[in-house]
Design a protein around this motif. Sequence first.
Motif, PDB file in Angstrom:
ATOM      1  N   LEU A 131       0.837  -1.192   0.000  1.00 48.03           N
ATOM      2  CA  LEU A 131       0.000   0.000   0.000  1.00 48.03           C
ATOM      3  C   LEU A 131       0.872   1.241   0.000  1.00 48.03           C
ATOM      4  CD1 LEU A 131      -2.771   1.419   0.364  1.00 48.03           C
ATOM      5  CD2 LEU A 131      -2.440   1.205   2.826  1.00 48.03           C
ATOM      6  N   LEU A 132       0.564   2.172  -0.848  1.00 40.42           N
ATOM      7  CA  LEU A 132       1.221   3.475  -0.849  1.00 40.42           C
ATOM      8  C   LEU A 132       0.117   4.520  -0.857  1.00 40.42           C
ATOM      9  CD1 LEU A 132       3.606   5.393  -1.056  1.00 40.42           C
ATOM     10  CD2 LEU A 132       3.622   5.052  -3.518  1.00 40.42           C
ATOM     11  N   LEU A 133      -0.048   5.223   0.245  1.00 41.10           N
ATOM     12  CA  LEU A 133      -1.145   6.177   0.387  1.00 41.10           C
ATOM     13  C   LEU A 133      -0.578   7.539   0.740  1.00 41.10           C
ATOM     14  CD1 LEU A 133      -4.169   6.840   0.610  1.00 41.10           C
ATOM     15  CD2 LEU A 133      -4.062   6.116   3.005  1.00 41.10           C
ATOM     16  N   LEU A 134      -0.738   8.512  -0.138  1.00 38.88           N
ATOM     17  CA  LEU A 134      -0.301   9.871   0.133  1.00 38.88           C
ATOM     18  C   LEU A 134      -1.417  10.602   0.876  1.00 38.88           C
ATOM     19  CD1 LEU A 134       1.382  10.751  -3.275  1.00 38.88           C
ATOM     20  CD2 LEU A 134       2.383   9.719  -1.226  1.00 38.88           C
ATOM     21  N   LEU A 135      -1.090  11.098   2.058  1.00 32.41           N
ATOM     22  CA  LEU A 135      -2.114  11.726   2.880  1.00 32.41           C
ATOM     23  C   LEU A 135      -2.295  13.205   2.573  1.00 32.41           C
ATOM     24  CD1 LEU A 135      -1.245  10.060   6.306  1.00 32.41           C
ATOM     25  CD2 LEU A 135      -2.899   9.327   4.578  1.00 32.41           C
ATOM     26  N   GLY A 136      -1.292  13.823   1.980  1.00 31.72           N
ATOM     27  CA  GLY A 136      -1.430  15.231   1.657  1.00 31.72           C
ATOM     28  C   GLY A 136      -0.125  15.966   1.813  1.00 31.72           C
ATOM     29  N   THR A 137      -0.154  17.285   1.599  1.00 29.53           N
ATOM     30  CA  THR A 137       1.033  18.117   1.727  1.00 29.53           C
ATOM     31  C   THR A 137       0.748  19.276   2.657  1.00 29.53           C
ATOM     32  OG1 THR A 137       0.397  19.428  -0.203  1.00 29.53           O
ATOM     33  CG2 THR A 137       1.839  17.528  -0.582  1.00 29.53           C
ATOM     34  N   THR A 138       1.810  19.742   3.309  1.00 25.91           N
ATOM     35  CA  THR A 138       1.716  20.905   4.184  1.00 25.91           C
ATOM     36  C   THR A 138       2.888  21.807   3.882  1.00 25.91           C
ATOM     37  OG1 THR A 138       0.695  19.556   5.907  1.00 25.91           O
ATOM     38  CG2 THR A 138       1.580  21.697   6.569  1.00 25.91           C
ATOM     39  N   ASP A 139       2.619  22.969   3.308  1.00 21.53           N
ATOM     40  CA  ASP A 139       3.669  23.929   2.945  1.00 21.53           C
ATOM     41  C   ASP A 139       4.744  23.270   2.081  1.00 21.53           C
ATOM     42  OD1 ASP A 139       2.398  25.899   4.415  1.00 21.53           O
ATOM     43  OD2 ASP A 139       3.467  25.377   6.257  1.00 21.53           O
ATOM     44  N   GLY A 140       4.324  22.410   1.173  1.00 21.78           N
ATOM     45  CA  GLY A 140       5.256  21.779   0.247  1.00 21.78           C
ATOM     46  C   GLY A 140       5.912  20.528   0.773  1.00 21.78           C
ATOM     47  N   PHE A 141       5.630  20.129   2.024  1.00 23.40           N
ATOM     48  CA  PHE A 141       6.207  18.923   2.589  1.00 23.40           C
ATOM     49  C   PHE A 141       5.218  17.780   2.457  1.00 23.40           C
ATOM     50  CE2 PHE A 141       8.437  22.332   4.832  1.00 23.40           C
ATOM     51  CZ  PHE A 141       9.749  21.982   4.572  1.00 23.40           C
ATOM     52  N   LEU A 142       5.720  16.617   2.074  1.00 21.40           N
ATOM     53  CA  LEU A 142       4.873  15.484   1.739  1.00 21.40           C
ATOM     54  C   LEU A 142       4.668  14.568   2.939  1.00 21.40           C
ATOM     55  CD1 LEU A 142       3.452  13.989  -0.624  1.00 21.40           C
ATOM     56  CD2 LEU A 142       5.593  12.735  -0.948  1.00 21.40           C
ATOM     57  N   ASN A 143       3.404  14.232   3.179  1.00 24.23           N
ATOM     58  CA  ASN A 143       3.051  13.224   4.169  1.00 24.23           C
ATOM     59  C   ASN A 143       2.792  11.915   3.448  1.00 24.23           C
ATOM     60  OD1 ASN A 143       2.494  14.817   6.876  1.00 24.23           O
ATOM     61  ND2 ASN A 143       1.593  16.020   5.217  1.00 24.23           N
ATOM     62  N   GLY A 144       3.290  10.825   3.975  1.00 19.15           N
ATOM     63  CA  GLY A 144       3.091   9.552   3.300  1.00 19.15           C
ATOM     64  C   GLY A 144       2.957   8.401   4.268  1.00 19.15           C
ATOM     65  N   ARG A 145       2.422   7.300   3.757  1.00 18.29           N
ATOM     66  CA  ARG A 145       2.261   6.080   4.546  1.00 18.29           C
ATOM     67  C   ARG A 145       2.535   4.890   3.629  1.00 18.29           C
ATOM     68  NH1 ARG A 145      -3.472   4.028   7.231  1.00 18.29           N
ATOM     69  NH2 ARG A 145      -2.695   2.056   8.119  1.00 18.29           N
ATOM     70  N   ILE A 146       3.396   4.001   4.056  1.00 16.97           N
ATOM     71  CA  ILE A 146       3.739   2.820   3.265  1.00 16.97           C
ATOM     72  C   ILE A 146       3.569   1.585   4.141  1.00 16.97           C
ATOM     73  CG2 ILE A 146       5.542   1.589   2.006  1.00 16.97           C
ATOM     74  CD1 ILE A 146       6.789   4.240   1.292  1.00 16.97           C
ATOM     75  N   ALA A 147       2.790   0.627   3.661  1.00 16.75           N
ATOM     76  CA  ALA A 147       2.651  -0.665   4.334  1.00 16.75           C
ATOM     77  C   ALA A 147       3.300  -1.726   3.454  1.00 16.75           C
ATOM     78  CB  ALA A 147       1.187  -0.994   4.574  1.00 16.75           C
ATOM     79  N   ARG A 148       4.035  -2.653   4.058  1.00 12.47           N
ATOM     80  CA  ARG A 148       4.727  -3.673   3.272  1.00 12.47           C
ATOM     81  C   ARG A 148       4.780  -4.992   4.030  1.00 12.47           C
ATOM     82  NH1 ARG A 148       8.666  -0.249   5.359  1.00 12.47           N
ATOM     83  NH2 ARG A 148      10.507  -1.233   6.303  1.00 12.47           N
ATOM     84  N   CYS A 149       4.948  -6.055   3.267  1.00 10.88           N
ATOM     85  CA  CYS A 149       5.079  -7.399   3.816  1.00 10.88           C
ATOM     86  C   CYS A 149       6.499  -7.890   3.542  1.00 10.88           C
ATOM     87  CB  CYS A 149       4.078  -8.348   3.177  1.00 10.88           C
ATOM     88  SG  CYS A 149       2.351  -7.819   3.316  1.00 10.88           S
ATOM     89  N   VAL A 150       7.188  -8.333   4.569  1.00 13.67           N
ATOM     90  CA  VAL A 150       8.542  -8.871   4.438  1.00 13.67           C
ATOM     91  C   VAL A 150       8.473 -10.349   4.830  1.00 13.67           C
ATOM     92  CG1 VAL A 150      10.938  -8.676   5.189  1.00 13.67           C
ATOM     93  CG2 VAL A 150       9.505  -6.623   5.030  1.00 13.67           C
ATOM     94  N   PHE A 151       9.019 -11.240   3.998  1.00 11.51           N
ATOM     95  CA  PHE A 151       8.848 -12.664   4.259  1.00 11.51           C
ATOM     96  C   PHE A 151       9.975 -13.476   3.649  1.00 11.51           C
ATOM     97  CE2 PHE A 151       6.765 -11.334   0.424  1.00 11.51           C
ATOM     98  CZ  PHE A 151       7.048 -12.310  -0.507  1.00 11.51           C
ATOM     99  N   ASN A 152      10.227 -14.669   4.224  1.00  8.94           N
ATOM    100  CA  ASN A 152      11.168 -15.615   3.642  1.00  8.94           C
ATOM    101  C   ASN A 152      10.515 -16.965   3.372  1.00  8.94           C
ATOM    102  OD1 ASN A 152      11.113 -16.804   6.219  1.00  8.94           O
ATOM    103  ND2 ASN A 152      12.898 -15.615   6.867  1.00  8.94           N
TER     104      ASN A 152
END
Length: 244
Positions: free
Chosen positions: A8-29
């Motif tokens: 999942l890559l979800l951009l939450l928005g920007t504040t004064d040109g700065f980027l807010n972001g959220r990344i969810a990932r699965c790591v597995f062997n």
Amino acid sequence: MTGSWITLLLLLGTTDGFLNGRIARCVFNSTRPEDIQYIDSYFYNKLELMRFDSNVGKYVGYTEFGVNQAKRANNNPAILENERLAKDRVCVHNIQIWNTGILSKSVEPYAVIHTASSGGSERVLVCSVYGFFPKHLTVTWTNNQQQISTGVSNSETMPDQDWTYQRHSHLEYTPRSGDQISCVVEHISLKEPLILDYEGGLSDGDRNKVAIGASGLVLGLVLSLAGFIYYRHKSRGLILVPTH
């Protein structure tokens, strides 16, 4: 098998040109639930503030603001339970699909052995492996089928533009009679190891040395023969005068 899949890559928005972001990932062997890790990270201006890690079971903050936000989230049972269930909902449910449809695909490597310049008497052999997928690959050197453990160095596995990888292994080697040097490549796409034998051909520098030495030997033989012929010719025309 080791993998990391961004779910999942979800951009939450920007504040004064700065980027807010959220990344969810699965790591597995593997596809077993106990070998799967779910990580949900929150970023601000490329800096990770906090994350939920299924191996930890709660949020962890990495900045002063992130620590405060993690504490608030951990005190909210509904938020915490939702994240704990996300591992099964997002990772466990989908990894078998990803593994079958994507990660199980493989491309066989091809390899070549060549020599590199060396400042000393040793020869540097290079085993270059190209065009393989997935990333994990093992390169070893053997002498008469016995693994060589000294003088070996390996490069990082590097990606190519076609989504395959390449890797290079170096061996510092002093040629000796009876040696049979081989590069052994192991990869998931191969039913058996790929073995390349070094033919022991002379490098350009070695060829030059041999050529110069051979030329000197031939020249010496020619001069010796010429001197011998001249001596025999002169000795036949010489008149000996007896003395009393």
